[in-house]
Design a protein around this motif. Structure first.
Motif, PDB file in Angstrom:
ATOM      1  N   ASP A  26       0.852  -1.183   0.000  1.00 17.31           N
ATOM      2  CA  ASP A  26       0.000   0.000   0.000  1.00 17.31           C
ATOM      3  C   ASP A  26       0.891   1.237   0.000  1.00 17.31           C
ATOM      4  N   LEU A  27       0.691   2.140  -0.972  1.00 18.80           N
ATOM      5  CA  LEU A  27       1.603   3.263  -1.149  1.00 18.80           C
ATOM      6  C   LEU A  27       1.682   4.149   0.081  1.00 18.80           C
ATOM      7  N   SER A  28       0.555   4.451   0.703  1.00 20.76           N
ATOM      8  CA  SER A  28       0.575   5.318   1.878  1.00 20.76           C
ATOM      9  C   SER A  28       1.375   4.686   3.013  1.00 20.76           C
ATOM     10  N   VAL A  29       1.259   3.362   3.160  1.00 19.99           N
ATOM     11  CA  VAL A  29       2.016   2.649   4.192  1.00 19.99           C
ATOM     12  C   VAL A  29       3.506   2.660   3.844  1.00 19.99           C
ATOM     13  N   VAL A  30       3.831   2.469   2.569  1.00 19.50           N
ATOM     14  CA  VAL A  30       5.224   2.494   2.136  1.00 19.50           C
ATOM     15  C   VAL A  30       5.866   3.837   2.453  1.00 19.50           C
ATOM     16  N   LEU A  31       5.192   4.933   2.134  1.00 20.97           N
ATOM     17  CA  LEU A  31       5.768   6.261   2.356  1.00 20.97           C
ATOM     18  C   LEU A  31       6.024   6.511   3.837  1.00 20.97           C
ATOM     19  N   ARG A  32       5.064   6.162   4.680  1.00 17.66           N
ATOM     20  CA  ARG A  32       5.266   6.369   6.111  1.00 17.66           C
ATOM     21  C   ARG A  32       6.364   5.453   6.649  1.00 17.66           C
ATOM     22  N   ARG A  33       6.428   4.237   6.150  1.00 21.53           N
ATOM     23  CA  ARG A  33       7.472   3.319   6.607  1.00 21.53           C
ATOM     24  C   ARG A  33       8.855   3.837   6.209  1.00 21.53           C
ATOM     25  N   ILE A  34       8.975   4.465   5.057  1.00 27.43           N
ATOM     26  CA  ILE A  34      10.265   5.028   4.640  1.00 27.43           C
ATOM     27  C   ILE A  34      10.720   6.083   5.643  1.00 27.43           C
ATOM     28  N   VAL A  35       9.804   6.948   6.042  1.00 24.93           N
ATOM     29  CA  VAL A  35      10.158   8.019   6.981  1.00 24.93           C
ATOM     30  C   VAL A  35      10.607   7.439   8.320  1.00 24.93           C
ATOM     31  N   THR A  36       9.789   6.582   8.889  1.00 22.11           N
ATOM     32  CA  THR A  36      10.099   6.058  10.230  1.00 22.11           C
ATOM     33  C   THR A  36      11.352   5.183  10.208  1.00 22.11           C
ATOM     34  N   THR A  37      11.565   4.453   9.114  1.00 20.80           N
ATOM     35  CA  THR A  37      12.748   3.613   9.014  1.00 20.80           C
ATOM     36  C   THR A  37      14.017   4.463   8.928  1.00 20.80           C
ATOM     37  N   ALA A  38      13.961   5.526   8.128  1.00 18.72           N
ATOM     38  CA  ALA A  38      15.116   6.416   8.029  1.00 18.72           C
ATOM     39  C   ALA A  38      15.436   7.054   9.377  1.00 18.72           C
ATOM     40  N   MET A  39      14.400   7.441  10.121  1.00 17.19           N
ATOM     41  CA  MET A  39      14.623   8.013  11.448  1.00 17.19           C
ATOM     42  C   MET A  39      15.332   7.025  12.362  1.00 17.19           C
ATOM     43  N   GLU A  40      14.915   5.773  12.315  1.00 15.37           N
ATOM     44  CA  GLU A  40      15.532   4.756  13.166  1.00 15.37           C
ATOM     45  C   GLU A  40      16.993   4.527  12.784  1.00 15.37           C
ATOM     46  N   LEU A  41      17.290   4.547  11.484  1.00 17.77           N
ATOM     47  CA  LEU A  41      18.647   4.251  11.033  1.00 17.77           C
ATOM     48  C   LEU A  41      19.661   5.275  11.524  1.00 17.77           C
ATOM     49  N   VAL A  42      19.256   6.543  11.592  1.00 23.19           N
ATOM     50  CA  VAL A  42      20.221   7.587  11.968  1.00 23.19           C
ATOM     51  C   VAL A  42      19.912   8.210  13.323  1.00 23.19           C
ATOM     52  N   GLY A  43      18.909   7.698  14.017  1.00 21.05           N
ATOM     53  CA  GLY A  43      18.580   8.213  15.335  1.00 21.05           C
ATOM     54  C   GLY A  43      18.022   9.624  15.305  1.00 21.05           C
ATOM     55  N   ALA A  44      17.165   9.913  14.310  1.00 25.51           N
ATOM     56  CA  ALA A  44      16.590  11.251  14.184  1.00 25.51           C
ATOM     57  C   ALA A  44      15.295  11.354  14.980  1.00 25.51           C
ATOM     58  N   ARG A  45      15.064  12.525  15.547  1.00 28.82           N
ATOM     59  CA  ARG A  45      13.836  12.747  16.301  1.00 28.82           C
ATOM     60  C   ARG A  45      12.667  13.039  15.369  1.00 28.82           C
ATOM     61  N   TYR A  46      12.923  13.788  14.294  1.00 30.06           N
ATOM     62  CA  TYR A  46      11.872  14.187  13.358  1.00 30.06           C
ATOM     63  C   TYR A  46      12.188  13.655  11.965  1.00 30.06           C
ATOM     64  N   GLY A  47      11.128  13.376  11.211  1.00 27.52           N
ATOM     65  CA  GLY A  47      11.297  12.944   9.834  1.00 27.52           C
ATOM     66  C   GLY A  47      10.102  13.351   8.998  1.00 27.52           C
ATOM     67  N   ALA A  48      10.322  13.514   7.704  1.00 24.55           N
ATOM     68  CA  ALA A  48       9.232  13.854   6.788  1.00 24.55           C
ATOM     69  C   ALA A  48       9.611  13.398   5.388  1.00 24.55           C
ATOM     70  N   LEU A  49       8.609  13.094   4.604  1.00 29.18           N
ATOM     71  CA  LEU A  49       8.810  12.781   3.196  1.00 29.18           C
ATOM     72  C   LEU A  49       7.881  13.677   2.394  1.00 29.18           C
ATOM     73  N   GLY A  50       8.482  14.539   1.592  1.00 30.37           N
ATOM     74  CA  GLY A  50       7.702  15.427   0.739  1.00 30.37           C
ATOM     75  C   GLY A  50       7.555  14.840  -0.651  1.00 30.37           C
ATOM     76  N   VAL A  51       6.328  14.653  -1.099  1.00 27.76           N
ATOM     77  CA  VAL A  51       6.052  14.113  -2.426  1.00 27.76           C
ATOM     78  C   VAL A  51       5.896  15.279  -3.386  1.00 27.76           C
ATOM     79  N   LEU A  52       6.657  15.269  -4.475  1.00 25.66           N
ATOM     80  CA  LEU A  52       6.629  16.373  -5.424  1.00 25.66           C
ATOM     81  C   LEU A  52       5.356  16.379  -6.255  1.00 25.66           C
ATOM     82  N   HIS A  53       4.898  17.565  -6.573  1.00 31.71           N
ATOM     83  CA  HIS A  53       3.834  17.731  -7.551  1.00 31.71           C
ATOM     84  C   HIS A  53       4.341  17.272  -8.915  1.00 31.71           C
TER      85      HIS A  53
END
Length: 426
Positions: A26-53
Motif C-alpha cells: 500500500d503506497l501510503s504505508v510504504v511512504l510512512r514506513r520510509i520516513v520512520t525507518t530512516a529516522m531509526e537508522l540515523v537516530g533522528a527525532r523528526y522525519g518527513a517525506l515530501g512528495v513532489l507535484h
C-alpha cells in the motif's frame, strides 16, 4: 574493532530496513514506513517525506513523523510547507544536503508559528524510474550531534530501495484498480424490475489482490415473476472472478429458460458446471418472487448459502432459515429442497454474501444479529442508500469481498396468479 562492529550493525539495520519497506504494497504505508525507518537508522527525532507535484516545482504532500501530540496541536490550522526555504533548496538541487544550522542556511526562511525549532537537517532525494519522486527530510539526532557522512550514506542507500518500493506499490495499485474494475464489469446493472425496486452494492476485499467470487443478479422472468440470484465462488483471484462470471451467466440463462422450481435450476446448473468447467466450490441462493393467492410469494432454494433476511413493514426482521442444500461443485446427486414464504406488502428482502457478516473474532450468530438490527434501523432509507449503509457499517472484518442485493416488495396486493404471465404474452 568498535568501528567495524558499528559498521556491521548499520549494514544489518539497513538490510532490515530495506526488507521492511519492500514487504509493503500500500503506497501510503510504504511512504510512512520510509520516513520512520530512516529516522531509526540515523537516530533522528523528526522525519518527513515530501512528495513532489507532477510539475516537480513544489510539494503536493508531506508525510511527517516524530511530532508529539502537543507539537501537532500547535500546528493545527497551519498549512504544510510546499517547498519554501531549505526544503525548496533540495527540490531545486537534488544532491544530498546536510545542514548543521538551518537558521544560518542562505535558503532559510524560518519556521511557521507553532513549528518546533529544528537546528540540523539531512535531506535526500528519492528517485523512481530516474525521476525525482520526493525528498526525505530528517532533523535533530537524539544525541544532539549534527548528521555526518555515515548518516548521509546510509540514508542514500535507503532512498534507492525506497524508490523501488514506491514503484512496486504504484504498480500494484494499478493492477489492483484494474482488477477491481474488471470484476465490477462482470457484475450486471439491474434492469427495471417494476413493480419491485431493487438495489445492489459490491465491495472488494481488503486483502491485497481485491479479487473475489461474489456475484448477484436479478431479472424479470417470462412468466412475470422476478428472479433473484446471489452467490460466492471460492477463492480470491482471477480464476475465482472468471468462474463467477461463468456461473452467473449459466444460471441466468437456465433460470430464464426453465419453468422449474429453483432447486431444479440449481441442480441443472451443478450438472452443467460439472460437465463443462472446473469451477471451485460455490454457494448460491436462487429465488423467485411471484404472485400468490393473496399477495407476493417467495420461492427459493439454496446451495450452501446464507438465508435471505426479511424485513417486515414494521421493521421486524427474520432470517428465512430453512433446510439448505449442498454447495455447487460438491456432489451432483444430492437433492436441494425448495421453500415458500408469503411476503408482506412493503417488506424488504436482503440477499448477501458471507463477506458482510464473517469475523474471526466474533461468533457468526452475533454478527447476524448485528446485521439484522442494523438493517432494521436503516430500512426506511431509499433502497440504494440502504444497501450502501449496510456495506459501510457491516459487522464483518472486511477481509472478504461482499455483495448485497435488496428487493422491496410493492405496497398493496400483488396481481392474481397468472395475470403477469398473460400480460407479458400479448
Amino acid at each position: 574493532m568498535r568501528a567495524l562492529t558499528d559498521a556491521k550493525d548499520r549494514l544489518q539495520g539497513l538490510l532490515d530496513a530495506v526488507l521492511a519497506i519492500s514487504r509493503e504494497l500500500d503506497l501510503s504505508v510504504v511512504l510512512r514506513r520510509i520516513v520512520t525507518t530512516a529516522m531509526e537508522l540515523v537516530g533522528a527525532r523528526y522525519g518527513a517525506l515530501g512528495v513532489l507535484h507532477e510539475s516537480g516545482e513544489y510539494l503536493r504532500e508531506l508525510i511527517t513523523a516524530g511530532l508529539s501530540e502537543d507539537e501537532r496541536a500547535a500546528l493545527a490550522g497551519v498549512d504544510f510547507p510546499h517547498g519554501e526555504g531549505v526544503l525548496g533548496h533540495l527540490i531545486r538541487d537534488p544532491r544530498p544536503l546536510r545542514v548543521g544550522d538551518i537558521a544560518s542556511h542562505p535558503a532559510s526562511v524560518g519556521f511557521p508559528p507553532g513549528h518546533p525549532r529544528m537546528r540540523t537537517l539531512l535531506g535526500i532525494a528519492i528517485s523512481v524510474r530516474g525521476e525525482i519522486y520526493g525528498d526525505l527530510y530528517l532533523s535533530e539526532r537524539h544525541d544532539g550531534r549534527p548528521f555526518d557522512r555515515h548518516d548521509e550514506d546510509i540514508v542514500v542507500a535507503l532512498a534507492g530501495a525506497a524508490g523501488v518500493a514506491i514503484e512496486n506499490a504504484r504498480l500494484f495499485a494499478q493492477v489492483r484498480d484494474s482488477a477491481e474494475t474488471f470484476q465490477r464489469l462482470l457484475l450486471p446493472t439491474l434492469s427495471d424490475l417494476s413493480p419491485f425496486t431493487a438495489a445492489t452494492v459490491y465491495r472488494p476485499a481488503a486483502e491485497p489482490n481485491r479479487l473475489g467470487g461474489d456475484w448477484y443478479d436479478a431479472l424479470v422472468l417470462p412468466d412475470g415473476s422476478v428472479g433473484v440470484m446471489i452467490g460466492d465462488v471460492g477463492g480470491h483471484d482471477l480464476r475465482a472472478a472468471a468462474a463467477m462470471a461463468q456461473a452467473r451467466s449459466m444460471l441466468r440463462a437456465l433460470f430464464y429458460d426453465r419453468r422449474t422450481p429453483p432447486s431444479e435450476v440449481l441442480t441443472q446448473l451443478d450438472h452443467t458446471l460439472h460437465a463443462t468447467t472446473d469451477i471451485p466450490v460455490t454457494t448460491a441462493c436462487l429465488a423467485r418472487v411471484e404472485p400468490g393467492e393473496s399477495g407476493w410469494v417467495l420461492r427459493w432454494s439454496t446451495a450452501g448459502h446464507f438465508p435471505p433476511l426479511l424485513i417486515g413493514p414494521g421493521a421486524e426482521t427474520e432470517y428465512l432459515y430453512a433446510e439448505p442444500g449442498l454447495p455447487l461443485g460438491v456432489s451432483t446427486g444430492e437433492h436441494r429442497p425448495d421453500h415458500t414464504r408469503p411476503l408482506p406488502p412493503g417488506s424488504v428482502l436482503v440477499f448477501f454474501t458471507d463477506g458482510l457478516v464473517e469475523h474471526p473474532a466474533r461468533p457468526l450468530d452475533e454478527n447476524l444479529t448485528a446485521l439484522a438490527g442494523l438493517a432494521a434501523s436503516l430500512v426506511s432509507r431509499p433502497l440504494q442508500e440502504f444497501v450502501q449503509a449496510l456495506a459501510d457499517r457491516h459487522p464483518s472484518d472486511g477481509r472478504d469481498d461482499m455483495a448485497v442485493l435488496a428487493l422491496r416488495v410493492p405496497l398493496g396486493p400483488g396481481p392474481p396468479p397468472g395475470a403477469a404471465t398473460a400480460g407479458r404474452s400479448r
